[in-house]
Design a protein around this motif. Structure first.
Motif, PDB file in Angstrom:
ATOM      1  N   GLU A   1      33.941 -98.062  25.075  1.00 24.42           N
ATOM      2  CA  GLU A   1      32.628 -98.271  25.683  1.00 24.42           C
ATOM      3  C   GLU A   1      31.557 -98.227  24.605  1.00 24.42           C
ATOM      4  O   GLU A   1      31.676 -97.484  23.635  1.00 24.42           O
ATOM      5  N   VAL A   2      30.518 -99.028  24.807  1.00 25.21           N
ATOM      6  CA  VAL A   2      29.345 -98.975  23.939  1.00 25.21           C
ATOM      7  C   VAL A   2      28.110 -98.819  24.813  1.00 25.21           C
ATOM      8  O   VAL A   2      28.107 -99.189  25.987  1.00 25.21           O
ATOM      9  N   VAL A   3      27.071 -98.269  24.213  1.00 17.52           N
ATOM     10  CA  VAL A   3      25.789 -98.111  24.891  1.00 17.52           C
ATOM     11  C   VAL A   3      24.720 -98.706  23.981  1.00 17.52           C
ATOM     12  O   VAL A   3      24.621 -98.331  22.805  1.00 17.52           O
ATOM     13  N   TRP A   4      23.939 -99.619  24.533  1.00 21.94           N
ATOM     14  CA  TRP A   4      22.797-100.163  23.811  1.00 21.94           C
ATOM     15  C   TRP A   4      21.588 -99.283  24.113  1.00 21.94           C
ATOM     16  O   TRP A   4      21.376 -98.867  25.248  1.00 21.94           O
TER      17      TRP A   4
ATOM     18  N   MET B   1      14.897 -97.234  21.058  1.00 23.24           N
ATOM     19  CA  MET B   1      14.248 -95.981  20.665  1.00 23.24           C
ATOM     20  C   MET B   1      15.042 -94.771  21.170  1.00 23.24           C
ATOM     21  O   MET B   1      14.487 -93.784  21.631  1.00 23.24           O
ATOM     22  N   GLY B   2      16.372 -94.882  21.113  1.00 25.51           N
ATOM     23  CA  GLY B   2      17.240 -93.778  21.491  1.00 25.51           C
ATOM     24  C   GLY B   2      17.532 -93.643  22.968  1.00 25.51           C
ATOM     25  O   GLY B   2      18.355 -92.835  23.376  1.00 25.51           O
ATOM     26  N   GLU B   3      16.868 -94.436  23.810  1.00 27.07           N
ATOM     27  CA  GLU B   3      17.064 -94.378  25.260  1.00 27.07           C
ATOM     28  C   GLU B   3      17.964 -95.526  25.708  1.00 27.07           C
ATOM     29  O   GLU B   3      17.745 -96.667  25.308  1.00 27.07           O
ATOM     30  N   PRO B   4      18.965 -95.246  26.541  1.00 26.81           N
ATOM     31  CA  PRO B   4      19.875 -96.309  26.988  1.00 26.81           C
ATOM     32  C   PRO B   4      19.147 -97.457  27.690  1.00 26.81           C
ATOM     33  O   PRO B   4      18.185 -97.244  28.426  1.00 26.81           O
ATOM     34  N   ILE B   5      19.629 -98.663  27.438  1.00 31.51           N
ATOM     35  CA  ILE B   5      19.100 -99.875  28.058  1.00 31.51           C
ATOM     36  C   ILE B   5      20.041-100.253  29.195  1.00 31.51           C
ATOM     37  O   ILE B   5      21.257-100.254  29.025  1.00 31.51           O
TER      38      ILE B   5
ATOM     39  N   PRO C   1      18.889-108.741  34.286  1.00 29.90           N
ATOM     40  CA  PRO C   1      18.931-110.206  34.151  1.00 29.90           C
ATOM     41  C   PRO C   1      17.546-110.794  33.887  1.00 29.90           C
ATOM     42  O   PRO C   1      16.563-110.393  34.497  1.00 29.90           O
ATOM     43  N   GLY C   2      17.483-111.711  32.916  1.00 27.52           N
ATOM     44  CA  GLY C   2      16.215-112.339  32.562  1.00 27.52           C
ATOM     45  C   GLY C   2      15.365-111.511  31.622  1.00 27.52           C
ATOM     46  O   GLY C   2      14.286-111.931  31.200  1.00 27.52           O
ATOM     47  N   ARG C   3      15.845-110.309  31.251  1.00 27.22           N
ATOM     48  CA  ARG C   3      15.077-109.434  30.359  1.00 27.22           C
ATOM     49  C   ARG C   3      15.970-108.863  29.250  1.00 27.22           C
ATOM     50  O   ARG C   3      15.894-109.250  28.120  1.00 27.22           O
ATOM     51  N   PHE C   4      16.828-107.915  29.615  1.00 27.78           N
ATOM     52  CA  PHE C   4      17.821-107.349  28.691  1.00 27.78           C
ATOM     53  C   PHE C   4      19.197-107.670  29.253  1.00 27.78           C
ATOM     54  O   PHE C   4      19.582-107.132  30.283  1.00 27.78           O
ATOM     55  N   GLU C   5      19.915-108.547  28.595  1.00 29.09           N
ATOM     56  CA  GLU C   5      21.233-108.949  29.075  1.00 29.09           C
ATOM     57  C   GLU C   5      22.296-108.438  28.107  1.00 29.09           C
ATOM     58  O   GLU C   5      22.280-108.777  26.927  1.00 29.09           O
TER      59      GLU C   5
ATOM     60  N   GLU D   1       8.263-109.988  23.770  1.00 30.75           N
ATOM     61  CA  GLU D   1       6.831-109.694  23.691  1.00 30.75           C
ATOM     62  C   GLU D   1       6.617-108.617  22.629  1.00 30.75           C
ATOM     63  O   GLU D   1       7.572-107.994  22.172  1.00 30.75           O
ATOM     64  N   TYR D   2       5.372-108.369  22.280  1.00 25.86           N
ATOM     65  CA  TYR D   2       5.054-107.382  21.255  1.00 25.86           C
ATOM     66  C   TYR D   2       5.568-105.994  21.642  1.00 25.86           C
ATOM     67  O   TYR D   2       5.950-105.208  20.778  1.00 25.86           O
ATOM     68  N   GLU D   3       5.605-105.705  22.937  1.00 23.47           N
ATOM     69  CA  GLU D   3       6.074-104.395  23.408  1.00 23.47           C
ATOM     70  C   GLU D   3       7.564-104.179  23.109  1.00 23.47           C
ATOM     71  O   GLU D   3       8.056-103.059  23.200  1.00 23.47           O
ATOM     72  N   ASP D   4       8.268-105.260  22.776  1.00 20.84           N
ATOM     73  CA  ASP D   4       9.697-105.154  22.491  1.00 20.84           C
ATOM     74  C   ASP D   4       9.978-104.653  21.075  1.00 20.84           C
ATOM     75  O   ASP D   4      11.124-104.343  20.745  1.00 20.84           O
ATOM     76  N   GLU D   5       8.936-104.592  20.237  1.00 18.96           N
ATOM     77  CA  GLU D   5       9.138-104.071  18.892  1.00 18.96           C
ATOM     78  C   GLU D   5       9.599-102.622  18.994  1.00 18.96           C
ATOM     79  O   GLU D   5       8.952-101.795  19.634  1.00 18.96           O
ATOM     80  N   ALA D   6      10.740-102.349  18.361  1.00 18.26           N
ATOM     81  CA  ALA D   6      11.309-101.002  18.420  1.00 18.26           C
ATOM     82  C   ALA D   6      12.570-100.958  17.578  1.00 18.26           C
ATOM     83  O   ALA D   6      13.018-101.977  17.042  1.00 18.26           O
ATOM     84  N   GLU D   7      13.149 -99.778  17.514  1.00 20.63           N
ATOM     85  CA  GLU D   7      14.467 -99.631  16.908  1.00 20.63           C
ATOM     86  C   GLU D   7      15.500 -99.781  18.032  1.00 20.63           C
ATOM     87  O   GLU D   7      15.437 -99.078  19.033  1.00 20.63           O
ATOM     88  N   TYR D   8      16.428-100.704  17.857  1.00 24.49           N
ATOM     89  CA  TYR D   8      17.520-100.913  18.808  1.00 24.49           C
ATOM     90  C   TYR D   8      18.802-100.421  18.152  1.00 24.49           C
ATOM     91  O   TYR D   8      18.976-100.535  16.931  1.00 24.49           O
ATOM     92  N   SER D   9      19.679 -99.869  18.975  1.00 24.81           N
ATOM     93  CA  SER D   9      20.949 -99.379  18.436  1.00 24.81           C
ATOM     94  C   SER D   9      22.072 -99.632  19.423  1.00 24.81           C
ATOM     95  O   SER D   9      21.849 -99.814  20.623  1.00 24.81           O
TER      96      SER D   9
END
Length: 124
Positions: free
Chosen positions: A63-66, A69-73, A77-81, A97-105
């Motif tokens: 299993e993986v978790v996306w 900013m350290g919080e699970p996504i 649909p249509g946003r985070f797939e 959008e600009y609000e999407d700027e962040a650290e993803y892991s």
């Protein structure tokens, strides 16, 4: 589960049964899942465009978790797939959008890979 019946000598016609649960536990440790291809350190995408972040893991069944900013996504649909193709782990960001700027892991049971995500374009 195995049932083990043990007679008791209360009298000639009575038996008391006891149940024993036997669990077989492997002494072997599960191998730690690692990333065979990590996320890029940095990604820049134009505003309103779609973006794909992808990485590869050593075990296709782990299993993986996306996270953002350290919080699970959660898959939206249509946003985070979020998708999997065997060892390939995929996060699609739709219409960034600009609000999407962040650290993803992306995290497994024993490893993590991170990416700084930036959005470029003019404000409107």
């Amino acid at each position: 589960m195995y049932n083990l019946h043990l007679p008791s000598s209360l009298n000639m016609h009575s038996f008391v049964y006891s149940h024993v649960l036997v669990m077989l536990v492997s002494s072997e440790k599960k191998p730690i899942t690692t990333f065979t291809q990590r996320l890029p350190k940095m990604v820049t995408v134009k505003r309103k465009q779609d973006a794909i972040l992808e990485c590869f893991i050593s075990d296709p069944w782990s299993e993986v978790v996306w996270c953002r900013m350290g919080e699970p996504i959660t898959h939206t649909p249509g946003r985070f797939e979020i998708a999997r193709r065997e060892n390939r782990c995929i996060l699609r960001l739709k219409g960034v959008e600009y609000e999407d700027e962040a650290e993803y892991s992306c995290k497994t049971d024993g490893d993590e890979t991170k990416c700084d995500f930036y959005v470029e374009g003019t404000l409107s």
